[in-house]
Motif scaffolding. Structure first.
Motif, PDB file in Angstrom:
ATOM      1  N   LYS A 166       2.828   1.344  -5.608  1.00 52.36           N
ATOM      2  CA  LYS A 166       2.166   0.094  -5.197  1.00 52.36           C
ATOM      3  C   LYS A 166       2.260  -0.972  -6.282  1.00 52.36           C
ATOM      4  N   THR A 167       1.918  -0.589  -7.513  1.00 54.55           N
ATOM      5  CA  THR A 167       1.856  -1.589  -8.577  1.00 54.55           C
ATOM      6  C   THR A 167       3.234  -2.163  -8.860  1.00 54.55           C
TER       7      THR A 167
ATOM      8  N   GLU B 139      -2.105  -5.744  -4.278  1.00 56.88           N
ATOM      9  CA  GLU B 139      -2.031  -4.293  -4.198  1.00 56.88           C
ATOM     10  C   GLU B 139      -3.251  -3.790  -3.442  1.00 56.88           C
TER      11      GLU B 139
ATOM     12  N   THR C 221       4.370  -4.452  -6.056  1.00 57.14           N
ATOM     13  CA  THR C 221       3.636  -5.720  -6.079  1.00 57.14           C
ATOM     14  C   THR C 221       4.196  -6.651  -7.142  1.00 57.14           C
TER      15      THR C 221
ATOM     16  N   THR D 198      -8.083  -1.325  -8.524  1.00 57.27           N
ATOM     17  CA  THR D 198      -6.801  -1.557  -7.861  1.00 57.27           C
ATOM     18  C   THR D 198      -6.882  -2.740  -6.904  1.00 57.27           C
ATOM     19  N   THR D 199      -7.849  -2.712  -6.008  1.00 58.65           N
ATOM     20  CA  THR D 199      -8.081  -3.812  -5.082  1.00 58.65           C
ATOM     21  C   THR D 199      -9.473  -4.367  -5.352  1.00 58.65           C
TER      22      THR D 199
ATOM     23  N   SER E 191      -5.280  -0.576  -2.081  1.00 56.93           N
ATOM     24  CA  SER E 191      -5.512   0.863  -2.102  1.00 56.93           C
ATOM     25  C   SER E 191      -6.154   1.314  -0.794  1.00 56.93           C
TER      26      SER E 191
ATOM     27  N   THR F 267       0.837  -1.194   0.000  1.00 62.44           N
ATOM     28  CA  THR F 267       0.000   0.000   0.000  1.00 62.44           C
ATOM     29  C   THR F 267       0.872   1.243   0.000  1.00 62.44           C
TER      30      THR F 267
ATOM     31  N   SER G  76      -2.907  -7.076  -8.804  1.00 66.83           N
ATOM     32  CA  SER G  76      -2.422  -5.702  -8.882  1.00 66.83           C
ATOM     33  C   SER G  76      -3.441  -4.852  -9.631  1.00 66.83           C
TER      34      SER G  76
ATOM     35  N   ASN H 223      10.986   0.845  -4.545  1.00 64.28           N
ATOM     36  CA  ASN H 223      10.097  -0.290  -4.757  1.00 64.28           C
ATOM     37  C   ASN H 223      10.836  -1.615  -4.620  1.00 64.28           C
TER      38      ASN H 223
END
Length: 515
Positions: free
Chosen positions: A138-139, A201, A142, A176-177, A203, A133, A160, A325
């Protein structure tokens, strides 16, 4: 991927929406058992047997429970007859539904995650489920995490903002989620297919709207926090609270936190779960650190320092922000028993993430990219890096998505114009807003910077053609905001539009003979 403020009660699927992959439950569950699991008085008798759940009446399968929720514009109860006709045998709602035995609770969304998890025999208990998160990153994190797991020989699932993938199938992500019933269905599919791990992922919408309720996370990564999604949360403090709620001990066993971010340091100090920290800036005291960071048009390299580790890493991903990341992914994998060399091997092998600084090459003499950056914090990291890749021009294409935080529209234009030579303002998905109002807000911010030339072209195809016409050898063109998204939505209508595909077409037209 952008998230709606609240999901419509029963949004009609877009034409390209893939079918549901509902796994066969270990056993169908009687409605009376679901009632007891929610602490409700059981209806007389066992009631119908339930095999799945959905909150979208158009995606009902036989023996489903239909969750009729209050939506942004209408109530799901309106579609109860359609759900029953499609095979729904029961319902969850805040009111009784005609024709369907209904579990009635004051806030059905708040209990839907637990209900779906119970229905599928709590699949997250059988998997090592990782969450990521944050506002940005995030993406990519992941996908890096998933790559490290696969390099370590794990059988994985990926959820994701770009795709949902199990060992047996994959499909584009719808948000996203996923909503709670879909999330539990996918986790149950992973269990049934022999997967051992899943990277999800998450959000702020995913937490605030109870989509991840009922899921136990082996660990969660916090990337960073900037001003975003204030249309849902109201202010940054509430936005942070939604993110922080993911790390409560009832949800998450381990927190892996970016110590370079002020909100990350605050989170690390307040959570009651064990904490591992990482720092791309080499912050003393962080458990994992990066030094000697180099980012260029070929990729990103850095020195990785951590417990028992001192080695060079070379990522194929573009941008210094990918160091954050990668550190988050390596740190969480090491902390949960994955060999560091496997985690790094996976990260180094990841060739790209759709819509995240995605190269588009049609033989042009300049760099053309598509990126999902859609907030000021992301722009402030991305655009200086792109500026550093050229001594020539930086051309930025951007717009603003409708029905989202209006306070970020002018800042998006202003920040882009401070870094770019040319800013091309165009339409994104306006949804129910006036596209001209959205364009003008972004353009006003860009003009206020008083640096870049500002062009306004409503038609997105024409805007891409204009952007590539402005670029010459050694320049950089970046199309911002939508990334991997496949549709433009306005006025209740949607049409296919992928930025990378249409940018490639614009580059091809520029290169056509006679032009």
């Amino acid at each position: 991927m952008t998230e709606p403020r609240t999901a419509p009660a029963t949004a009609p699927p877009a034409p390209h929406d893939p079918p549901r992959h509902r796994p066969e439950p270990e056993r169908p569950v009687a409605l009376a058992e679901l009632a007891r699991a929610l602490g409700l008085a059981a209806p007389p008798g066992p009631g119908p047997l339930v095999r799945g759940a959905t909150l979208d009446s158009r995606r009902v399968l036989p023996c489903d429970l239909y969750a009729a929720l209050p939506g942004a514009r209408q109530h799901g109860a309106r579609f109860a007859a359609e759900a029953a006709a499609a095979g729904a045998v029961a319902a969850l709602s805040d009111r009784p539904l005609p024709g369907l035995p209904t579990l009635v609770v004051p806030d059905p969304r708040a209990v839907l995650g637990e209900l779906a998890a119970h229905l599928h025999a709590r699949p997250s208990a059988a998997l090592a489920v990782y969450a990521v998160t944050g506002t940005n990153g995030k993406t990519s994190t992941t996908h890096l995490l998933d790559a490290g797991l696969r390099a370590a020989g794990r059988r994985t699932g990926l959820l994701s903002g770009v795709e949902v993938r199990t060992p047996g199938w994959s499909r584009p992500a719808r948000r996203t989620t996923p909503e709670a019933p879909e999330l539990q269905e996918v986790l149950a599919s992973l269990r049934a297919q022999g997967a051992t791990s899943a990277a999800v992922e998450v959000s702020s919408h995913g937490v605030a709207l109870h989509r991840v309720d009922g899921t136990c996370f082996r660990a969660a990564v916090f990337t960073n926090l900037g001003s975003d999604h204030l249309d849902l949360h109201g202010d940054v403090e509430s936005y942070f609270a939604a993110k922080a709620a993911l790390f409560e001990p009832r949800r998450c066993a381990l927190a892996v936190v970016n110590a370079d971010d002020a909100h990350g340091r605050r989170l690390a100090a307040q959570v009651r779960t064990p904490v591992v920290t990482f720092s791309a800036a080499g912050r003393p005291g962080a458990d994992w650190r990066a030094e000697q960071v180099r980012a260029d048009a070929a990729g990103t390299s850095f020195r990785l320092l951590g417990p028992g580790t001192d080695r060079r890493v070379r990522l194929r991903l573009l941008g210094a922000h990918q160091v954050d990341n990668a550190l988050g992914a390596v740190a969480v994998l090491h902390a949960t028993g994955v060999d560091v060399e496997a985690a790094v091997r996976g990260a180094e092998g990841l060739g790209g993430v759709p819509g995240r600084l995605q190269r588009v090459d049609a033989g042009q003499p300049f760099l053309a990219l598509v990126d999902h950056v859609h907030n000021v914090a992301g722009q402030e990291r991305l655009l200086p890096f792109l500026r550093g890749l050229t001594t020539g021009r930086l051309v930025v294409v951007l717009g603003a998505t409708g029905e989202r935080d209006p306070g970020k529209r002018e800042p998006l234009g202003r920040t882009a114009a401070r870094c770019a030579d040319d800013v091309v303002v165009t339409d994104e998905s306006a949804h129910g807003d006036d596209p001209a109002v959205l364009r003008e807000a972004v353009a006003a911010g860009a003009r206020a910077a008083g640096v870049a030339r500002v062009h306004v072209e409503p038609d997105r195809d024409a805007a891409l053609r204009l952007a590539v016409s402005l670029a010459g050898p050694g320049d950089v063109v970046v199309v911002c905001g939508r990334g991997h998204e496949r549709e433009l939505v306005a006025g209740g209508r949607s049409r296919p539009f992928e930025d990378a595909e249409r940018l490639r077409a614009a580059l091809g037209q520029r290169a056509a003979p006679g032009r």
